[in-house]
Design an enzyme around this catalytic site. Structure first.
Site, PDB file in Angstrom:
ATOM      1  N   CYS A  18       0.855  -1.187   0.000  1.00 46.75           N
ATOM      2  CA  CYS A  18       0.000   0.000   0.000  1.00 46.75           C
ATOM      3  C   CYS A  18       0.888   1.233   0.000  1.00 46.75           C
ATOM      4  CB  CYS A  18      -0.929   0.013   1.211  1.00 46.75           C
ATOM      5  SG  CYS A  18      -0.060   0.131   2.767  1.00 46.75           S
ATOM      6  N   ASP A 461       7.101 -23.291  23.373  1.00 51.17           N
ATOM      7  CA  ASP A 461       5.833 -23.365  22.665  1.00 51.17           C
ATOM      8  C   ASP A 461       5.155 -24.622  23.204  1.00 51.17           C
ATOM      9  OD1 ASP A 461       3.859 -23.412  20.591  1.00 51.17           O
ATOM     10  OD2 ASP A 461       5.102 -24.904  19.577  1.00 51.17           O
TER      11      ASP A 461
END
Lengths: 734, 54
Positions: A18, A461
C-alpha cells in the site's frame, strides 16, 4: 579535504502493498545516517538511494527490515585459500566491494551477502582475485583441493634435501641441496608474504619467509660459516607442524562431508550402474546393501532394513525402514536391503544443508575476538621490531659476533606464531559443532553457543513442543459436519483434527484463514466460522459453553468441540531439569483452551495462553530477560528470531525451512546442548590464553634473554609450529 | 478489489496478510499495528471512522 564519493544504490524491497508502505520504507531509509536521498517506487518495489558511504548499506537494510519489510539479497559462501589470521583482512577487503552488504568470516570461508541489483558472486570473486587471493564459490561439485596433500609433498621434498644438507659439511653442496628446500618447499611462505605486503597486511608467512630468507641469504655472504642447515631445518619443521595441523583440521571436518565421496548403485534399464552420489537426480532409483551409506534423501521403494540415522536424530538405535518410509542421505543401512526412490540430491539433501549451516556457524565472533583481532594486527610488526632490537642489542651493545646476532634475530622471527590466535576459535567451534551434530543438533549461528550461557529464561511453545502435537478431539456437541469440510482446507493441527469428524464432502467457497484465530468460508452456501472461542464469540451470537473450539453457522454458535493433546515424557524431564538449574520456564501457546492450563499444572510452570504469533514476540520482549525460545521452527519463526537464542524443534529433514539459531531433534538433548556450548566457549578462551602464553614465553627465550641458554632458529621454528598443533589437539578434547 | 483500512484509512489490497473478521464482516489492514489497534476496540473505529496510523 578528502574527496567524498557519493554512491547510488538500488534495492529491491519486498512486502510493500500500500502507499503507506512506500512512505514507511522511505522514512526508515532516510533515518539512517549518511543517506542523502531516497526514492521508493511502490509499483516496481524498488528503492533508489543516494548514500555517502556505501558501507551504510547494511544499516539501510536493517532499517527496512525493522520497519517490517524485507530486501532481496543474495547470500553465497566462498572459500579463500589463506591462513586463518588473514581471513579478517580478506573480509575487510570484501566489505569494501560495491554492493556487498555484509560479510561473515569463517576459518577459510566467507559468507557474503550482496545486493543482487548491484553486484554478483562472480564480480566479488573477480575483485578478490585481482588482489591476489585464490577464491572459489563453495558448492558440491568443486570439492576442496586438499591443503594437506600440498603440504605433504613440500614436506617430503624438504625433509629429503634437509637431510642431505645435514649430511654434507661442504658449503657448496649445502648450498645446492638447500635450494629446493628454500625455493620449492618454502615457496608457499614467500608467496604468502608477497600477497600480504600487496594488501598492506602481515601474516605468519611474513615471519617464516623473512626468517628463512635472512638465514639463507646471510649464508651466501658468510660462506665459510653458513646457516644453510638452519634455514632448511626451519622450513622443514614449520612444514611439519603445518602438515600435521592440516591433517588434523581435515580430519575434524571430515565425516560431515562424506556424502561427496559416496558411490551409489543406480537402477537403469540396462541393470545397475555405479555412479557418484552427486550425480544422482530426483526420481532415480538406487539400491543399498547392508553396511552401505544411503547416497541421497529419498523414500523406500522396496525392501526392508534397519537404518542408523544417528547423523540426524542423534539416536544410536537403528530404525526399521520399510516401503514408503523416508530415508536421509548419509545414514547407514545396518542390515537388510533397500531400493530407494531418490527425492532430494546434491545441495538439497539434508546433509548438504547441515554442511552449509555448520559452515555458517563456524563464522562465530565472540566478544573476546576483538582483543584477538587487535593482537593479530600488531603482532607481526611487533615481532619484527623485537627481532631488530635483539639483533642491535647483541651486536652493538653486547658485542657478540655478527653471525650469532643474526641467528638470534632469525630465531625471534621463527619463534613467534600469530596462527595460534587465528586457530583458537575456529578449531574449538568445529570440534564442538561436530560433537553436537552427533546428537542431531545443528547449530546455525555460532554466537548462539556463547549466548546460551547468558540465557535466564526458557519459553516453550506448547503444541508439538511440550505436547505430542497430535491434537485429538476429546468430545463434541452440535454441528460439526460443515465445520469439518471447511477445516479440510487448513493445515493447522487443530484443523486437521476437526477435519476428521465429518463424513461427507461439502462445497466450500471463499475460504479464508485468520492466523491463530480460525477460518471462515461459505459451506453449502452457509456462512461458517470455525475457530477459537474468543474469535467466534466476536462474530456470532450464542453461548460458547466451555468448549475450546466453536462452530458458527449463519451468525449463530451451533457447534462445540473440546480438544486434548498428550504431554511428551521428555518435556516433563527437561522442564524439571531447567527449573533445577535455576532457569525461569514459561509455556507460551496459541491455544486458549483449558487444556493449556492443565499442561501448566502438570509441569509446574506459568502458562501464557491464547497468544498469536505476534503476541509471543511481545511476550518475549516484555520479559526483559535473555530468553531462549524453544518451538516449532515453522510456526514460531518470529518468536525464534526475537528471542536471545532461538531453538527450533525439527520434525523433518529440511532444515532450511526452520527458523532459529539452533535446531534440535528432540527436547531431550537440551541438557547436553547447554553443557556442550559451555565447554566449547571455555575451550575457545583456553586456546587464546594458550596462544598468548606460548608466544610470551617463547619470544623472550628466542631473543636470548636466558643466555647462555638460547634457541637456535630451527628449534624456535619447531616450537612455534607445535603451538598451532597443540591448539588443534587441545580443541579435540571437549 | 481494494478495501479501506478501518484504522488508518489507507487503501489495502485483499491479499494483505493483516485481516480479521468482526461481527461477520471482513476487515483488511495495512499493517499489523492497525490490526492490533482495531482488535483492541473495534467499535470505536467502526463508529468514528479511520483515525490515521496508530
Amino acid at each position: 579535504m578528502g574527496l567524498r564519493i557519493k554512491k547510488e544504490e538500488e534495492l529491491k524491497i519486498v512486502g510493500m502493498h500500500c502507499s503507506t508502505c512506500a512512505s514507511t520504507v522511505s522514512k526508515a531509509i532516510k533515518g539512517v545516517q549518511g543517506v542523502e536521498d531516497v526514492n521508493v517506487n511502490l509499483a516496481s518495489g524498488e528503492a533508489k538511494i543516494v548514500v555517502q558511504d556505501k558501507r551504510k548499506l547494511k544499516d539501510i537494510i536493517n532499517a527496512v527490515r525493522k520497519a517490517g519489510y524485507d530486501v532481496i539479497t543474495q547470500k553465497f559462501n566462498i572459500i579463500v585459500e589463506v591462513s586463518e589470521e588473514e581471513i579478517l583482512k580478506v573480509k575487510e577487503i570484501t566489505e569494501g566491494i560495491d554492493g556487498v552488504i555484509s560479510v561473515r568470516a569463517g576459518r577459510d570461508n566467507l559468507l557474503v551477502e550482496v545486493n543482487p541489483m548491484t553486484t554478483s558472486p562472480e564480480t566479488v570473486i573477480e575483485e578478490l582475485k585481482k588482489r591476489g587471493y585464490k577464491v572459489k564459490v563453495s558448492n558440491l561439485k568443486q570439492s576442496r583441493k586438499s591443503d594437506f596433500k600440498d603440504l605433504l609433498t613440500r614436506l617430503v621434498i624438504s625433509s629429503i634435501f634437509t637431510s642431505l644438507v645435514l649430511l654434507f659439511p661442504s658449503p657448496v653442496l649445502q648450498l645446492i641441496f638447500s635450494l629446493p628446500v628454500q625455493f620449492y618447499s618454502g615457496l608457499r611462505f614467500h608467496k604468502g608474504m608477497i600477497r600480504a605486503f600487496r594488501n598492506k597486511t602481515t601474516n605468519m608467512d611474513v615471519l617464516v619467509s623473512l626468517s628463512s630468507n635472512i638465514a639463507w641469504f646471510y649464508s651466501l655472504f658468510s660462506f665459510n660459516n653458513p646457516f644453510f642447515s638452519a634455514s632448511s631445518l626451519l622450513i622443514t619443521f614449520i612444514l611439519l607442524g603445518k602438515t600435521l595441523e592440516a591433517y588434523l583440521k581435515e580430519r575434524a571436518s571430515e565425516h560431515i562431508v562424506s556424502l561427496l565421496n559416496v558411490k551409489a548403485r543406480k537402477v537403469t534399464e540396462k541393470g545397475e550402474i555405479e555412479v557418484n552420489a552427486s550425480d544422482l537426480k530426483p526420481g532415480d532409483i538406487v539400491t543399498v546393501k547392508s553396511g552401505e551409506v544411503i547416497p541421497a534423501d529419498g523414500v523406500v521403494d522396496d525392501g526392508e532394513g534397519y537404518v542408523d540415522e544417528s547423523i540426524y536424530t542423534g539416536e544410536a538405535v537403528p530404525t526399521r525402514k520399510k516401503k514408503g518410509d523416508p530415508v536421509v542421505g548419509g545414514s547407514v543401512l545396518n542390515s537388510g536391503f533397500l531400493r530407494v526412490y531418490v527425492t532430494r540430491t546434491g545441495e538439497r539433501t539434508y546433509l548438504f544443508q547441515v554442511v552449509e549451516a555448520v559452515r555458517e556457524a563456524e563464522a562465530i565472533r565472540l566478544p573476546i575476538q576483538q582483543l584477538v583481532d587487535k593482537i593479530s594486527e600488531v603482532f607481526v610488526p611487533t615481532i619484527i621490531a623485537v627481532s631488530i632490537t635483539a639483533f642491535l642489542t647483541w651486536f652493538y651493545i653486547l658485542h657478540f659476533p655478527l653471525s650469532f646476532s643474526v641467528l638470534i634475530a632469525v630465531a625471534v622471527l621463527a619463534s613467534a606464531c600469530p596462527c595460534g590466535f587465528g586457530l583458537a576459535t575456529p578449531m574449538a567451534i568445529i570440534v564442538g559443532l561436530r560433537k553436537l551434530l552427533k546428537k542431531g543438533i545443528v547449530v546455525r549461528h555460532g554466537e548462539a553457543l556463547e549466548k546460551l550461557k547468558e540465557v535466564e529464561a526458557f519459553v516453550f511453545d506448547k503444541t508439538g513442543t511440550i505436547t505430542k502435537g497430535v491434537i485429538k478431539v476429546s468430545r463434541y456437541e452440535g454441528e460439526v459436519e460443515l465445520a469439518s469440510s471447511l477445516e479440510k482446507l487448513s493445515n493447522h493441527p487443530v484443523a486437521r483434527a476437526i477435519a476428521t469428524l465429518g463424513k461427507e464432502r461439502h462445497d466450500v467457497r471463499e475460504f479464508t484463514e485468520f492466523k491463530g484465530e480460525g477460518v471462515y468460508g461459505k459451506v453449502d452456501g452457509k456462512d461458517v466460522i470455525v475457530g477459537k472461542r474468543e474469535f467466534v464469540m466476536k462474530n456470532c451470537e450464542g453461548d460458547g459453553k466451555d468448549a475450546d473450539v466453536l462452530v458458527c453457522v449463519n451468525g449463530r454458535i451451533s457447534g462445540y468441540i473440546w480438544l486434548e493433546d498428550e504431554i511428551k515424557e521428555e518435556a516433563v524431564k527437561v522442564v524439571s531439569f531447567l527449573k533445577e538449574q535455576g532457569y525461569e520456564v514459561i509455556v507460551a501457546t496459541g491455544d486458549s483452551s483449558n487444556f493449556a492450563d492443565r499442561v501448566g499444572e502438570t509441569l509446574g510452570v506459568k502458562v501464557h495462553k491464547g497468544l498469536s504469533p505476534d503476541d509471543k514476540v511481545e511476550l518475549i520482549r516484555s520479559l526483559s530477560k535473555r530468553v531462549a525460545f524453544v518451538g516449532d521452527g515453522v510456526n514460531d519463526a518470529m518468536a525464534l528470531k526475537e528471542a536471545y537464542v532461538g531453538i527450533a524443534l525439527s520434525t523433518g529433514t529440511e532444515i532450511a525451512k526452520y527458523a532459529g539459531d539452533i535446531i534440535i531433534p528432540s527436547l531431550e538433548v537440551i541438557p547436553s546442548l547447554l553443557k556442550q556450548s559451555k565447554r566449547t566457549v571455555r575451550k575457545i578462551k583456553e586456546n587464546i590464553a594458550w596462544a598468548l602464553a606460548y608466544n610470551s614465553v617463547l619470544v623472550p627465550i628466542a631473543s636470548g634473554m636466558l643466555y647462555p641458554f638460547y634457541l637456535p632458529p630451527e628449534y624456535a621454528a619447531l616450537a612455534m609450529s607445535m603451538n598451532s598443533v597443540s591448539i588443534v589437539l587441545w580443541s579435540f578434547v571437549q | 478489489m481494494s478495501q479501506t483500512c478501518p484504522v488508518c484509512g489507507m487503501e489495502v489490497e485483499e491479499t494483505s496478510p493483516f485481516k480479521t473478521m468482526y461481527k461477520g464482516t471482513m476487515y483488511y489492514f495495512c499493517s499489523n499495528g492497525c490490526k492490533k489497534a482495531f482488535e483492541k476496540d473495534p467499535e470505536k473505529y467502526l463508529r468514528e471512522g479511520p483515525k490515521g496510523m496508530p
